[in-house]
Every structure is written in structure tokens, then in C-alpha cells.
Write a protein that holds these residues in place. Structure first.
Motif, mmCIF file in Angstrom:
data_model
loop_
_atom_site.group_PDB
_atom_site.id
_atom_site.type_symbol
_atom_site.label_atom_id
_atom_site.label_comp_id
_atom_site.label_asym_id
_atom_site.label_seq_id
_atom_site.Cartn_x
_atom_site.Cartn_y
_atom_site.Cartn_z
ATOM 1 N N PRO A 186 0.789 -1.234 0.000
ATOM 2 C CA PRO A 186 0.000 0.000 0.000
ATOM 3 C C PRO A 186 0.825 1.290 0.000
ATOM 4 C CG PRO A 186 0.015 -0.982 2.180
ATOM 5 C CD PRO A 186 0.754 -1.929 1.285
ATOM 6 N N LEU A 187 0.228 2.301 -0.620
ATOM 7 C CA LEU A 187 0.720 3.665 -0.468
ATOM 8 C C LEU A 187 0.031 4.208 0.784
ATOM 9 C CD1 LEU A 187 2.226 6.129 -1.834
ATOM 10 C CD2 LEU A 187 0.006 6.752 -2.801
ATOM 11 N N PHE A 188 0.781 4.865 1.664
ATOM 12 C CA PHE A 188 0.180 5.437 2.868
ATOM 13 C C PHE A 188 0.137 6.959 2.763
ATOM 14 C CE2 PHE A 188 0.569 7.209 7.206
ATOM 15 C CZ PHE A 188 -0.647 6.763 7.704
ATOM 16 N N ILE A 189 -1.030 7.529 3.084
ATOM 17 C CA ILE A 189 -1.188 8.991 3.039
ATOM 18 C C ILE A 189 -1.766 9.467 4.364
ATOM 19 C CG2 ILE A 189 -2.352 10.934 1.896
ATOM 20 C CD1 ILE A 189 -2.609 9.146 -0.605
ATOM 21 N N LEU B 177 0.397 6.791 -6.784
ATOM 22 C CA LEU B 177 -0.459 5.610 -6.793
ATOM 23 C C LEU B 177 -0.191 4.761 -8.046
ATOM 24 C CD1 LEU B 177 -2.609 4.667 -4.805
ATOM 25 C CD2 LEU B 177 -4.305 5.958 -6.099
ATOM 26 N N HIS B 178 0.215 5.425 -9.149
ATOM 27 C CA HIS B 178 0.494 4.726 -10.405
ATOM 28 C C HIS B 178 1.957 4.295 -10.541
ATOM 29 C CE1 HIS B 178 -3.403 6.442 -11.646
ATOM 30 N NE2 HIS B 178 -3.445 5.410 -12.455
ATOM 31 N N LEU B 179 2.776 4.681 -9.594
ATOM 32 C CA LEU B 179 4.199 4.330 -9.653
ATOM 33 C C LEU B 179 4.338 2.837 -9.349
ATOM 34 C CD1 LEU B 179 6.970 5.833 -9.877
ATOM 35 C CD2 LEU B 179 6.964 5.956 -7.379
ATOM 36 N N SER B 180 4.900 2.080 -10.301
ATOM 37 C CA SER B 180 4.923 0.632 -10.052
ATOM 38 C C SER B 180 6.124 0.238 -9.210
ATOM 39 C CB SER B 180 4.880 -0.139 -11.362
ATOM 40 O OG SER B 180 5.944 0.267 -12.173
ATOM 41 N N GLU B 181 7.218 0.944 -9.361
ATOM 42 C CA GLU B 181 8.387 0.680 -8.510
ATOM 43 C C GLU B 181 9.316 1.886 -8.532
ATOM 44 O OE1 GLU B 181 10.762 -1.662 -12.107
ATOM 45 O OE2 GLU B 181 10.260 -2.728 -10.264
ATOM 46 N N PHE B 182 10.235 1.933 -7.568
ATOM 47 C CA PHE B 182 11.235 2.991 -7.567
ATOM 48 C C PHE B 182 12.400 2.549 -8.434
ATOM 49 C CE2 PHE B 182 8.961 3.941 -3.646
ATOM 50 C CZ PHE B 182 8.746 5.299 -3.818
ATOM 51 N N SER B 183 12.977 3.508 -9.134
ATOM 52 C CA SER B 183 14.120 3.205 -9.975
ATOM 53 C C SER B 183 15.379 3.203 -9.107
ATOM 54 C CB SER B 183 14.221 4.277 -11.062
ATOM 55 O OG SER B 183 15.557 4.461 -11.442
#
Ligand code: ZN
Length: 335
Positions: free
Chosen positions: A40-43, A209-215
Motif C-alpha cells: 500500500p501507499l500510505f497517506i 499511486l500509479h508508480l509501479s516501482e522505484f528506480s
């Protein structure tokens, strides 16, 4: 009060205002919505009850995805809804909700326990990233703050914009607590009540939310400016200062507020000094040492900068200056 966890949202949440939110969600509640990607993304929003931009941006996000599956699971928390009901940062009997998180210097309380519980729960869920949304006063641009200078943190901050502030004080902030378990940022979205502030925060939350992974590649240095605080500037005790009273010891320049987040060259005048032979301000660095002479000097009764620097939080509010400080000075970090 015990932390509640729920996995759906009431319809009213999509239309309610920040003032009424407390009547809809009277207890500390952590929301978890499913999404295509499971981490999850936490906000968090409204840790300061009068800073409503994050709440409005999150509401916009929930409306957008009302009838479609989220690209990533989303967990969120509405901080101080009681203070939001009064339009205040916090109520007198409450601690500051952005100083209660793990590693806090505050005494144990139901609020610090709730904060700890939220971090524990999100750690178990392998939280993808954390975003805490705020507003500030004075003329400041939008920027993101981070507590670690690591590639994923810089990347998360850079999605919001090129201006990033690295900080290690104060302790007990949400951003610092989550930094121990995932990439974590605090957004500063300008003054509350500005539609473009809400839009910018909404676009940011949607992108994350659309970011699938960090580079694992570093952020290109030409795309990002990272600053850190090197000194806090206060007016010396007993100095009569003003922006317009010619009778004061220190007559500050009315243009000071416009210098926020602008690189100001050495030699720039900050004010004029009367009946005083020494510098009427003090600059203290992050380890508590006096560094006034590094930054300021007095030449022909003019208070001026010795070196290039970037101020933040400059305000024309004389009460805030007395209670808190005149400003912070920042330096650019070479990445
Ligand atoms: Zn705040």
C-alpha cells in the motif's frame, strides 16, 4: 482511544468538508483500500487541523477511483479531525500531531500510542511509500521534505517538484518515522485554501499511486535542488524591531518575505540598524552553536548578508518573529 481499522469508505466522505469530518469519523481510524499492486501507499492528512489541502486532494483521489480498482492498495489516516473542526492546528490540550510519531521527544500518550500502532500496522503491510501533506504560512513555494538523502526518497520528492528540503529536526515527525520502513516525504503545499495547491497535491498522489516501482538510478542532478537548514535566525532579546517604525533599533526591509526559497547573494541588505553597535540578530546552527558572524555583518548601519544563502519561513508577522524566529537559512546540498 483505540485505533479502528476499516476496509471501505462511507459515501459521505466524498463530499464532506474538513470541519464536519470529525462527526463522520469520531475515533482514530486507519482506512485500507485494496488495489492491483498489494504493497500500500500510505497517506496522512490533517495532522495539523487547519491544513486542509491534503484532505481535499485525498478526497479528489477517492472520487476519481470511486468506481474503479485502485492501481495500488491505499491506506490513509485523517490526523487531528477535532482540531480541523475548529479550524486550528491543534487544540490547547493536545500534543502537536506531527511530533507524536516513533522517535518522539514527547511523553507517552494515547496519541503517541496511536501513531506507533499505525507505523507497526503499515510496516506489517510492507508499505510502498508514505506521504504526509501539509500547508504553511508566508510566501513559500511548494516543496517536499525528506529525512534521508537516498535515491528512492529523492525520487519520491522529485515527483512533486524540483525543490526539496532535507531535515533531521524536529524529532517525532510522521515523515521521519516512516523513513525507517519505506521512502517517505512531507509535502508543503503553500497556504491552505488555494485551489492550485489542492490540484498539485492531487496530481502528486495520483502519480504515486500509479508508480509501479522505484528506480535504482539516481535522480538526474539537473532536475532537483536539495537544500538543508544550516541556521535559525532570531532577533536579539531587547532589540526593538519593526518593518515600518523609523524609531526602532532595527528597521527590517519590507521585501524580506519575497526572499523565501530564493538564492540571496552576499551583500544583500536585510535592514538598517540605529543606536546599536553590534549585530541585532543571532544565527544558531543545527548543533546549537552561534554562527552569526558567518552569515551577517554590520556595515555603515546596514545589516547585510556575508555569504550567499537561501532563507525560508521569512514572514512580516512581528508576533510570529518574536515567538518563533525571523527565518531559517539553508544551503544547497551537492548530490
Ligand atoms: Zn503542518
Amino acid at each position: 482511544m483505540k485505533l479502528k481499522q476499516v476496509s471501505s469508505i462511507p459515501d459521505e466522505l466524498l463530499t464532506i468538508d474538513a470541519k464536519s469530518l470529525h462527526s463522520l469519523i469520531p475515533e482514530p481510524t486507519l482506512f485500507h483500500l485494496p488495489g492491483k499492486q498489494q504493497q500500500p501507499l500510505f497517506i496522512s492528512v490533517l495532522l495539523h487541523g487547519n491544513e486542509t489541502t491534503g484532505f481535499l486532494a485525498l478526497q479528489k483521489l477517492l472520487i476519481k477511483f470511486r468506481d474503479q480498482k485502485l492501481p495500488r492498495a491505499l491506506s490513509f489516516y485523517f490526523g487531528n479531525t477535532e482540531a480541523a473542526n475548529q479550524g486550528l492546528r491543534r487544540l490547547d490540550h493536545q500534543p502537536d500531531y506531527n511530533r507524536i510519531w516513533p522517535n518522539t521527544e514527547l511523553a507517552n500518550s494515547s496519541e503517541t500510542q496511536t501513531a506507533q500502532e499505525i507505523v507497526n500496522i503499515m510496516a506489517k503491510k510492507k508499505v510502498f511509500a508514505s506521504i504526509d501533506v501539509h500547508n504553511n504560512t508566508g510566501l513559500n513555494p511548494h516543496y517536499a521534505c525528506i529525512t534521508k538523502l537516498e535515491p528512492h526518497f529523492l525520487q519520491l520528492a522529485n515527483i512533486y517538484g524540483r525543490l526539496v528540503v532535507y531535515f533531521t529536526h524536529p524529532k517525532g515527525v510522521q515523515c521521519g518515522a516512516f523513513a525507517e520502513i519505506c521512502p517517505s516525504v512531507t509535502l508543503e503545499c503553500g497556504k491552505p485554501g488555494q485551489a492550485h495547491g489542492v490540484d498539485h497535491a492531487f496530481e502528486y498522489l495520483n502519480s504515486c499511486l500509479h508508480l509501479s516501482e522505484f528506480s535504482n538510478n539516481p535522480v538526474p542532478t539537473q532536475d532537483i535542488d536539495v537544500y538543508h537548514t544550516v541556521a535559525q535566525v532570531k532577533i536579539k532579546e531587547g532589540t526593538h524591531f519593526s518593518f515600518n517604525n523609523q524609531q526602532s533599533n532595527l528597521l527590517l526591509d519590507k521585501d524580506l518575505e519575497r526572499m523565501n526559497f530564493t538564492e540571496i547573494p552576499a551583500g544583500t541588505q536585510w535592514g538598517r540598524v540605529f543606536d546599536h553597535s553590534d549585530i541585532p540578530v543571532t544565527a544558531i546552527n543545527e548543533s546549537g552553536m552561534l554562527v552569526t558572524d558567518k552569515f551577517f555583518s554590520l556595515t555603515d548601519n546596514r545589516l547585510q548578508l556575508n555569504i550567499n544563502t537561501m532563507p525560508s519561513m521569512l514572514t512580516l508577522d512581528e508576533r510570529v518573529i518574536k515567538q518563533d524566529c525571523l527565518c531559517y537559512l539553508m544551503e544547497k546540498i551537492k548530490l
